[in-house]
Design a protein around this motif. Structure first.
Motif, short mmCIF file in Angstrom:
data_model
loop_
_atom_site.label_atom_id
_atom_site.label_comp_id
_atom_site.label_asym_id
_atom_site.label_seq_id
_atom_site.Cartn_x
_atom_site.Cartn_y
_atom_site.Cartn_z
N ALA A 1 -11.79 27.37 -3.99
CA ALA A 1 -12.57 27.25 -2.66
C ALA A 1 -14.22 27.35 -2.96
CB ALA A 1 -12.05 27.55 -1.59
N HIS A 2 -14.38 28.67 -3.44
CA HIS A 2 -15.74 28.94 -3.38
C HIS A 2 -16.37 27.89 -4.83
CE1 HIS A 2 -19.31 31.32 -3.49
NE2 HIS A 2 -19.20 31.48 -4.86
N SER A 3 -15.77 27.80 -5.77
CA SER A 3 -16.15 26.88 -6.87
C SER A 3 -16.55 25.51 -6.28
CB SER A 3 -15.41 26.86 -8.15
OG SER A 3 -15.18 28.18 -8.52
N ARG A 4 -15.38 25.27 -5.40
CA ARG A 4 -15.42 23.58 -5.05
C ARG A 4 -16.86 23.51 -4.11
NH1 ARG A 4 -11.02 23.64 -3.43
NH2 ARG A 4 -11.21 23.97 -1.10
N LEU A 5 -17.15 24.57 -3.37
CA LEU A 5 -18.16 24.44 -2.52
C LEU A 5 -19.46 24.54 -3.18
CD1 LEU A 5 -16.86 27.11 0.34
CD2 LEU A 5 -17.28 24.52 0.45
N LEU A 6 -19.65 25.45 -4.45
CA LEU A 6 -20.74 25.56 -5.02
C LEU A 6 -20.84 24.13 -5.56
CD1 LEU A 6 -20.31 29.00 -6.80
CD2 LEU A 6 -21.87 28.43 -5.04
N GLU A 7 -19.79 23.35 -6.08
CA GLU A 7 -20.13 22.09 -6.85
C GLU A 7 -20.78 20.95 -5.72
OE1 GLU A 7 -16.55 21.17 -8.44
OE2 GLU A 7 -16.67 22.48 -10.10
N GLU A 8 -20.20 21.05 -4.66
CA GLU A 8 -20.55 20.24 -3.62
C GLU A 8 -21.95 20.52 -3.13
OE1 GLU A 8 -17.82 20.69 -0.23
OE2 GLU A 8 -16.19 19.89 -1.10
N ALA A 9 -22.33 21.77 -3.04
CA ALA A 9 -23.71 21.95 -2.83
C ALA A 9 -24.51 21.60 -3.74
CB ALA A 9 -23.94 23.52 -2.50
N GLU A 10 -24.15 21.73 -5.05
CA GLU A 10 -25.00 21.22 -6.19
C GLU A 10 -25.33 19.95 -6.21
OE1 GLU A 10 -27.34 21.84 -9.48
OE2 GLU A 10 -26.57 23.33 -7.98
N GLU B 1 -24.96 17.93 -3.51
CA GLU B 1 -25.97 17.54 -2.39
C GLU B 1 -27.38 17.86 -3.08
OE1 GLU B 1 -26.27 18.46 2.15
OE2 GLU B 1 -25.03 19.57 1.13
N ARG B 2 -27.67 18.97 -3.63
CA ARG B 2 -29.19 19.17 -3.93
C ARG B 2 -29.53 18.15 -5.01
NH1 ARG B 2 -27.23 24.68 -3.82
NH2 ARG B 2 -27.00 24.43 -6.09
N PHE B 3 -28.72 17.70 -5.67
CA PHE B 3 -28.99 16.72 -6.96
C PHE B 3 -29.49 15.40 -6.25
CE2 PHE B 3 -28.12 13.56 -10.12
CZ PHE B 3 -28.82 13.98 -11.09
N SER B 4 -28.40 14.98 -5.28
CA SER B 4 -28.68 13.72 -4.47
C SER B 4 -30.00 13.87 -3.72
CB SER B 4 -27.53 13.53 -3.43
OG SER B 4 -27.51 14.23 -2.53
N ARG B 5 -30.57 14.77 -3.00
CA ARG B 5 -31.54 15.15 -2.40
C ARG B 5 -32.63 15.09 -3.30
NH1 ARG B 5 -29.16 19.08 0.87
NH2 ARG B 5 -30.36 20.87 -0.30
N TRP B 6 -32.63 15.70 -4.44
CA TRP B 6 -33.61 15.65 -5.55
C TRP B 6 -33.92 14.06 -5.83
CZ3 TRP B 6 -33.53 14.14 -10.73
CH2 TRP B 6 -34.65 14.53 -11.44
N GLN B 7 -32.97 13.20 -6.20
CA GLN B 7 -32.87 12.09 -6.37
C GLN B 7 -33.73 11.25 -5.43
OE1 GLN B 7 -29.19 10.69 -7.63
NE2 GLN B 7 -29.23 11.17 -9.56
N GLU B 8 -33.50 11.48 -4.17
CA GLU B 8 -34.07 10.87 -3.29
C GLU B 8 -35.51 11.11 -3.01
OE1 GLU B 8 -32.03 11.62 0.34
OE2 GLU B 8 -30.09 10.59 -0.05
N ARG B 9 -35.88 12.36 -3.23
CA ARG B 9 -37.28 12.74 -3.52
C ARG B 9 -38.09 12.45 -4.40
NH1 ARG B 9 -35.18 17.88 -1.80
NH2 ARG B 9 -35.19 18.66 -3.91
N ARG B 10 -37.32 12.03 -5.41
CA ARG B 10 -37.91 11.61 -6.70
C ARG B 10 -38.22 9.98 -6.54
NH1 ARG B 10 -35.93 11.95 -12.95
NH2 ARG B 10 -37.63 10.81 -13.76
N LYS B 11 -37.32 9.49 -5.99
CA LYS B 11 -37.52 7.96 -5.62
C LYS B 11 -38.59 7.75 -4.79
CE LYS B 11 -34.86 3.87 -4.41
NZ LYS B 11 -33.50 3.48 -3.84
N TYR B 12 -38.67 8.59 -3.75
CA TYR B 12 -39.57 8.41 -2.69
C TYR B 12 -41.17 8.94 -3.46
CZ TYR B 12 -42.61 9.78 1.32
OH TYR B 12 -43.56 9.84 2.22
#
Length: 308
Positions: free
Chosen positions: A175-184, A186-197
């Motif tokens: 469960a902890h590994s799954r949460l870490l993957e989801e957080a990673e 999410e961070r990668f998607s936010r980074w892509q949005e910021r890069r696109k912006y």
């Protein structure tokens, strides 16, 4: 119980009995001895007391040390853990000493009963003697088989508990590994949005700069100076804003790290009452280990004495 002492409580059972389950007579006697050091030393010098101390895995300095710590704690709190531990220790030793005194009053069965049985078996004939030996051997094998079954059952229960505990650990880890993957993710998607912006902003800025260049090529020198001044002011404001945001983020990280260190220190130190409880539990574990070694040695001596 010690070997050959049927109906007698085991020394390890006595040592693990909590204070509230000990016989009240022994607890009251322990409380009275706890308040009178002279009477305590006189009682500890008796032979039955020494035997009780030996079977409980203790010696006189251990008891006196526990009593001294309990008296120091009585000045601070009347119901402190050290006082309860000293009372429990004395009550257990008194109980063991009383049982030793009762055993001394009873006749020893081994030296007398065994020869009588041998003579009776010889007078009854070899057939009856063989029957008695076979019955005794059968009883011993039954007891041994029961002990082995209990040991096997206990081992299976321990293995089952260990497997269940490992399963729970693996579930939590997954469960902890799954949460870490989801957080990673999410961070990668936010980074892509910021890069696109930022790319869009950069493209817009390039277009604006190209237009400004084209306009400046046809504008006068004053217009060029004004535009350059405005551009520098905007760039300076943006850089100051970025620097301020970076400083604020660093400050927040430092505060979070300090809080984490303080929490770890408090967790490692613990409350004074918990430290005392841990210290007493360590002493109790060492005493139980000495008791088990004494019982093993006593059993070995009795088996060697009975063997031909």
């Amino acid at each position: 119980a010690f070997p050959g002492q049927s109906g007698r409580p085991n020394s390890s059972v006595i040592a693990t009995t909590p204070l509230q389950e000990l016989p009240p007579t022994y607890v009251s006697k322990a409380a009275s001895l706890l308040g009178a050091r002279d009477q305590l030393e006189e009682w500890l010098s008796q032979e039955n007391s020494k035997t009780g101390l030996w079977r409980q895995g203790l010696d006189v300095p251990d008891v006196l040390s526990a009593v001294g710590e309990a008296r120091c704690c009585e000045e601070e709190a009347s119901n402190s853990p050290r006082t309860r531990y000293a009372t429990q220790l004395l009550a257990q030793v008194i109980w063991e000493a009383e049982l030793c005194e009762i055993e001394q009053r009873l006749p020893e069965p081994d030296p007398v009963s065994l020869p009588v049985r041998g003579l009776a078996a010889e007078s009854a004939g070899p057939a009856q003697s063989r029957c008695v030996e076979a019955e005794l051997l059968q009883r011993w094998e039954a007891k041994l088989e029961t002990a082995l079954q209990l040991k096997k059952k206990h081992r299976k229960e321990v293995e089952a508990r260990a497997r269940e505990k490992n399963h729970r650990k693996e579930t939590v880890r997954a469960a902890h590994s799954r949460l870490l993957e989801e957080a990673e993710e999410e961070r990668f998607s936010r980074w892509q949005e910021r890069r696109k912006y930022h790319d869009n902003r950069t493209e817009v800025s390039k277009c604006a700069k190209q237009e400004v260049v084209e306009l400046m090529m046809n504008a006068s020198a004053v217009r060029q100076a004004v535009l350059e001044t405005n551009r520098r002011r905007l760039s300076q404001k943006e850089s100051e804003k970025q620097t301020q945001s970076v400083e604020q983020e660093l400050k927040r990280q430092e505060v979070a790290e300090k809080k984490r260190q303080v929490a770890l220190q408090e967790k490692g130190i613990g409350k004074p009452r918990l430290r005392i409880a841990r210290e007493l539990s360590k002493k109790q574990a060492l005493r139980l280990e000495r008791i088990r070694s004494i019982e093993t040695e006593d059993l070995r001596q009795r088996l060697e004495a009975k063997s031909p």
